[in-house]
Design a protein around this motif. Structure first.
Motif, mmCIF file in Angstrom:
data_model
loop_
_atom_site.group_PDB
_atom_site.id
_atom_site.type_symbol
_atom_site.label_atom_id
_atom_site.label_comp_id
_atom_site.label_asym_id
_atom_site.label_seq_id
_atom_site.Cartn_x
_atom_site.Cartn_y
_atom_site.Cartn_z
ATOM 1 N N ASP A 92 0.844 -1.189 0.000
ATOM 2 C CA ASP A 92 0.000 0.000 0.000
ATOM 3 C C ASP A 92 0.887 1.251 0.000
ATOM 4 O O ASP A 92 2.125 1.147 -0.048
ATOM 5 N N LYS A 93 0.283 2.420 0.062
ATOM 6 C CA LYS A 93 1.032 3.690 0.004
ATOM 7 C C LYS A 93 1.989 3.858 1.189
ATOM 8 O O LYS A 93 2.984 4.552 1.095
ATOM 9 N N GLN A 94 1.690 3.195 2.325
ATOM 10 C CA GLN A 94 2.543 3.296 3.506
ATOM 11 C C GLN A 94 3.704 2.293 3.471
ATOM 12 O O GLN A 94 4.534 2.271 4.377
ATOM 13 N N GLY A 95 3.761 1.445 2.468
ATOM 14 C CA GLY A 95 4.846 0.480 2.345
ATOM 15 C C GLY A 95 4.597 -0.823 3.082
ATOM 16 O O GLY A 95 5.536 -1.577 3.337
ATOM 17 N N ASN A 96 3.341 -1.113 3.398
ATOM 18 C CA ASN A 96 2.982 -2.374 4.050
ATOM 19 C C ASN A 96 2.307 -3.302 3.047
ATOM 20 O O ASN A 96 1.651 -2.840 2.110
ATOM 21 N N VAL A 97 2.460 -4.611 3.246
ATOM 22 C CA VAL A 97 1.877 -5.595 2.334
ATOM 23 C C VAL A 97 0.350 -5.476 2.362
ATOM 24 O O VAL A 97 -0.264 -5.519 3.430
ATOM 25 N N SER A 98 -0.247 -5.314 1.184
ATOM 26 C CA SER A 98 -1.705 -5.248 1.095
ATOM 27 C C SER A 98 -2.292 -6.527 0.495
ATOM 28 O O SER A 98 -3.445 -6.845 0.728
ATOM 29 N N LYS A 99 -1.458 -7.267 -0.272
ATOM 30 C CA LYS A 99 -1.943 -8.487 -0.915
ATOM 31 C C LYS A 99 -0.752 -9.349 -1.301
ATOM 32 O O LYS A 99 0.296 -8.838 -1.688
ATOM 33 N N ILE A 100 -0.933 -10.661 -1.205
ATOM 34 C CA ILE A 100 0.071 -11.622 -1.658
ATOM 35 C C ILE A 100 -0.610 -12.539 -2.659
ATOM 36 O O ILE A 100 -1.666 -13.103 -2.365
ATOM 37 N N ALA A 101 -0.030 -12.654 -3.835
ATOM 38 C CA ALA A 101 -0.617 -13.502 -4.876
ATOM 39 C C ALA A 101 0.447 -14.461 -5.398
ATOM 40 O O ALA A 101 1.634 -14.143 -5.412
ATOM 41 N N HIS A 102 0.011 -15.631 -5.810
ATOM 42 C CA HIS A 102 0.894 -16.678 -6.346
ATOM 43 C C HIS A 102 0.340 -17.054 -7.718
ATOM 44 O O HIS A 102 -0.558 -17.865 -7.823
ATOM 45 N N TYR A 103 0.892 -16.435 -8.776
ATOM 46 C CA TYR A 103 0.352 -16.595 -10.121
ATOM 47 C C TYR A 103 1.034 -17.718 -10.884
ATOM 48 O O TYR A 103 2.216 -17.979 -10.718
#
Length: 148
Positions: A92-103
């Protein structure tokens, strides 16, 4: 008797097996990946997973960890990519993980194995299609050379 030995030795052709399957790029360490959760900082991700294969900026920063599996039937044949996986860590804009995806690919389509969904359109999805499906615009990972 010599012919019998020759025929018997031909039945064991495992030493003649010249196929190769090998992995390249970021090899997923599931324990390390499990330590990264939504809300983790960018520094925590770097400590757990290391430097990403690729960084991108869309609405915010994304780290991509890319791996692929190649196969070739014989040493003289060009290897084919039989699987390519991308772990995407969205911030996110604060530099924290917002989503983890495994494509990866499932039934010929881009698929997120973490959420078990097919991503919708957008810049990121188009870029991921190029990474996973492979186009001339996105080069394959280099083949490692055997130093001798």
């Amino acid at each position: 008797m010599g012919l019998g030995l020759a025929v018997a030795s031909c039945s064991k052709v495992s030493f003649l097996d010249t196929t190769q399957t090998y992995n390249e790029g970021y090899i997923i360490d599931q324990q390390a990946l499990d330590t990264v959760a939504v809300g983790s900082s960018r520094d925590q991700v770097l400590l757990a997973l290391g430097t990403p294969s690729l960084k991108a900026m869309y609405d915010s920063e994304v780290f991509y960890y890319i791996s692929q599996t190649r196969y070739r039937r014989a040493q003289f044949m060009k290897p084919k990519i039989i699987d390519r996986r991308v772990i995407a860590i969205y911030f996110d804009k604060q530099g924290n993980v917002s989503k983890i995806a495994h494509y990866g690919l499932k039934d010929g389509k881009l698929f997120d194995f973490a959420s078990k969904t097919t991503p919708t359109g957008g810049k990121d999805q188009s870029f991921l299609n190029q990474l996973i499906m492979g186009t001339r615009a996105v080069p394959a990972l280099p083949i490692p050379k055997n130093p001798r």
